[in-house]
Scaffold this motif. Sequence first.
Motif, short mmCIF file in Angstrom:
data_model
loop_
_atom_site.label_atom_id
_atom_site.label_comp_id
_atom_site.label_asym_id
_atom_site.label_seq_id
_atom_site.Cartn_x
_atom_site.Cartn_y
_atom_site.Cartn_z
N GLY A 233 0.79 -1.23 0.00
CA GLY A 233 0.00 0.00 0.00
C GLY A 233 0.83 1.28 0.00
N GLU A 234 2.13 1.16 -0.19
CA GLU A 234 2.99 2.34 -0.12
C GLU A 234 2.93 3.21 -1.38
N PHE A 235 2.91 2.55 -2.56
CA PHE A 235 2.99 3.32 -3.80
C PHE A 235 1.89 2.93 -4.78
N SER A 236 1.37 3.92 -5.48
CA SER A 236 0.50 3.61 -6.62
C SER A 236 1.00 4.40 -7.82
N LEU A 237 0.76 3.84 -8.99
CA LEU A 237 1.26 4.42 -10.23
C LEU A 237 0.12 4.84 -11.14
N GLU A 238 0.20 6.04 -11.69
CA GLU A 238 -0.73 6.42 -12.75
C GLU A 238 -0.02 7.36 -13.70
N THR A 239 -0.59 7.52 -14.89
CA THR A 239 -0.03 8.51 -15.80
C THR A 239 -1.01 9.67 -15.90
N VAL A 240 -0.48 10.88 -16.08
CA VAL A 240 -1.34 12.06 -16.23
C VAL A 240 -0.96 12.79 -17.52
N ALA A 241 -1.89 13.63 -17.97
CA ALA A 241 -1.72 14.25 -19.29
C ALA A 241 -0.56 15.24 -19.34
N CYS A 242 -0.48 16.17 -18.42
CA CYS A 242 0.62 17.13 -18.45
C CYS A 242 0.68 17.84 -17.11
N LEU A 243 1.87 17.90 -16.53
CA LEU A 243 2.01 18.57 -15.25
C LEU A 243 2.45 20.02 -15.43
N GLY A 244 2.74 20.41 -16.67
CA GLY A 244 3.10 21.80 -16.93
C GLY A 244 4.50 22.19 -16.50
N CYS A 245 5.37 21.22 -16.30
CA CYS A 245 6.77 21.52 -15.99
C CYS A 245 7.62 21.03 -17.15
N CYS A 246 7.18 21.39 -18.36
CA CYS A 246 7.68 20.79 -19.59
C CYS A 246 9.17 21.00 -19.82
N SER A 247 9.72 22.09 -19.30
CA SER A 247 11.14 22.31 -19.60
C SER A 247 12.05 21.42 -18.76
N LEU A 248 11.47 20.70 -17.79
CA LEU A 248 12.28 19.76 -17.00
C LEU A 248 11.98 18.32 -17.40
N ALA A 249 11.32 18.15 -18.53
CA ALA A 249 10.86 16.82 -18.97
C ALA A 249 12.02 15.82 -19.07
N PRO A 250 11.75 14.52 -18.82
CA PRO A 250 10.49 13.96 -18.32
C PRO A 250 10.31 14.19 -16.81
N VAL A 251 9.07 14.44 -16.40
CA VAL A 251 8.81 14.73 -14.99
C VAL A 251 7.79 13.77 -14.37
N VAL A 252 7.80 13.76 -13.05
CA VAL A 252 6.85 12.94 -12.31
C VAL A 252 6.40 13.73 -11.09
#
Lengths: 594, 152
Positions: free
Chosen positions: B108-127
Amino acid sequence: MGKNNGHIRFVVGLGSCGIAAGAKDLYEELAAKMKSHPAATLTHTSCNGMCFKEPILEVFYPDGNHLMLGNIHKKDVDKVLEPLLTQKPVDEKFVIENSLQPDKVESFRLKQHKIVLENCGVIDPDDIAPYLEKGGYTALKKVLTSMTFEQVIEEMKASGLRGRGGAGFPTGMKWQFARNTQSEKKYMICNADEGDPGAFMDRAVLESDPHRVIEGLIIGGYAIGAHYGYIYVRAEYPLAIKRLKIAITQATERNLLGDNILKSDFSFHLKIKEGAGAFVCGEETALIASIEGERGNPRLRPPFPAVSGLWKHPTNINNVETLASVPWIINNGSAAYASYGTAKSKGTKVFSVAGKIAKGGLVEVDMGIPLRDIIYTIGGGTSSGKPFKAVQLGGPSGGCIPERLLDTPVDYESIAATGAIMGSGGMVVMDADTCIVDVAKFFLTFTQKESCGKCTFCRVGTTRLLEILERIAAGKGVMEDLDKLADLSVKVKDLSLCGLGKTAPNPIITTIKYFRDEYEEHIKDKKCRAAVCKDLIDFAVVEKECTGCHACFKNCPVKAISGTAKAVHHIDQKICIKCGMCYEVCKFNAIFKG
Amino acid sequence: MAQINVEKYIAGYGRTKESAIPILQAIQTDYGYLPMDVLGKVCEESEITKSHLYGVATFYSQFKLTPKGKNAIKICKGTACHVKGADVSIVAFKDQLGINIDQTTENGEFSLETVACLGCCSLAPVVMVNEDVYGGLSSSKVRSTLKKYGKE
């Protein structure tokens, strides 16, 4: 803000990008180490647009001198703090600008002209005082004390300001329509649901200068006769939401929001609505449905929101950047604003430049400058040094512009003539390592997933378009697929209700138009020249380069790599899933892909 | 089962369907996801119908009907992240956590999902992990980021 009161003022940029790059750690380290220093103060600002230099620290001295340092981290504080406090030279690798070296100019700042972003990275966004010192809310005061709503609308029309959300509709006319509808209740909404993947202009403006957007929104409310407003912000922007909430409280405390603003007859109440993750809600009728608590399905227009919008009341919706331009226009006059830009596209435009670009960040330029200036003079060309392939404008609704069209001026009509759209300002640069079929597939994956499902041609059409692209990327395409893509693209555009479906095929249309040879290579030669499409490439160890460091072995998620330490490794093609992990972790260029 | 108290959501945001989204957001903040029995109780005590609340909960990607991990990992799949190799960091997260996208680790510690865009594009790839964003991802950065949140 220039006043230091005899102190040395340290300012750290704490926007989302800066924080992600380590600016918060830098700030905390500085705070701890500077505590005992009576002659220095530490404050924060947000984003000055130079994302590629984050974290950024600026130092202002009482004698008027100024230093801007970049790529500076917590671990560097011990090295630089003492020289900074004693005004001695610091390691040049950190220095972006130094007032004592006026010749040292960062090319990123050349050719930029800041109107919307004038305070970004300059003021503390959590405090209203610096905004007021910079002339904040004087436009609101001017409007409330000396202008009729007709004059405000005429001023907007004369400025030539067009909607910065993408459609480019004249703002003054939009306000006029909402004003013309008679109703006891009207609404003024700021669309901050910046959903285009690859765009972050609105986030940066909201995080860096929230009061500017609020001021523009109140002026809009006055012009159309609305007393209630909403800012609809996407939930993925927690820092922007936090700063907006603080700003609304501060503005309310100073009677810049609420009843009888600045003792006038005009009252305006503002609320924040957090989005919940749906790209389609950037479309104005879907956004209205979302505020009403519904699923974000777009509605048929007419009636337009200016006639019947939120809860069937006349509603005007403007984008963040549009509203952030309003105070400047009121303060400086429509003629001053219209003196920048081209005949049909006035003023400035903010772009977020990202992808394979050397200097990614936030850029504001006069309308009409060539794309080439943004990519090369400001952005410094590709980050990899490899040949530039295309720049993608307008996100999933936009298109890819190739190298040979880089002299296209940035204005609504010229960009549209290429098949792309100005869009909200997201610009993603692609180099020779980017596969154009994969890019089209990427956007269709996105629009197919985000289609709300209301219109058949959008719901099913994007699915079929995606399937064809997947087929081509897998090397199973036939030449007729290109005709099918073209034919279906037209149908999806024509037979969808809202902007999502009407523009979803744009990435396909422009990539086939400019990069047909790459599509044909995938179909006829089963070849992906950028070595991206997994079904068309293999990964192999380059034996003479392999040092046997074992990094690929350790990181391979499917144990497809064999080999002992210091001996040449091998990849079992039957097990390999072509994820590219070995290619990424190899430090010796010993993995071949292609 | 303990009594479910939904009064604070209804009192805080309102009892009509206009409040559906903020109510769901508040429930998700408290529980980490949207438990069906809580949603049912909200409908019993407000004017919002079950079909409406469920319709809204399944329309917006922010809402989750199954529990998320203590640390919610959102990998950005925006355009800039995509062209800069987000797929490799997705493989690294999946491999190092031993789960797929939209799954939660057994502890139960971690869950994974993908999202459309976090808006920190110049540091891509980001999480984004919980509310913190990390940029410039590589497989070693994925490892060090997970370590920061207690992954051994």
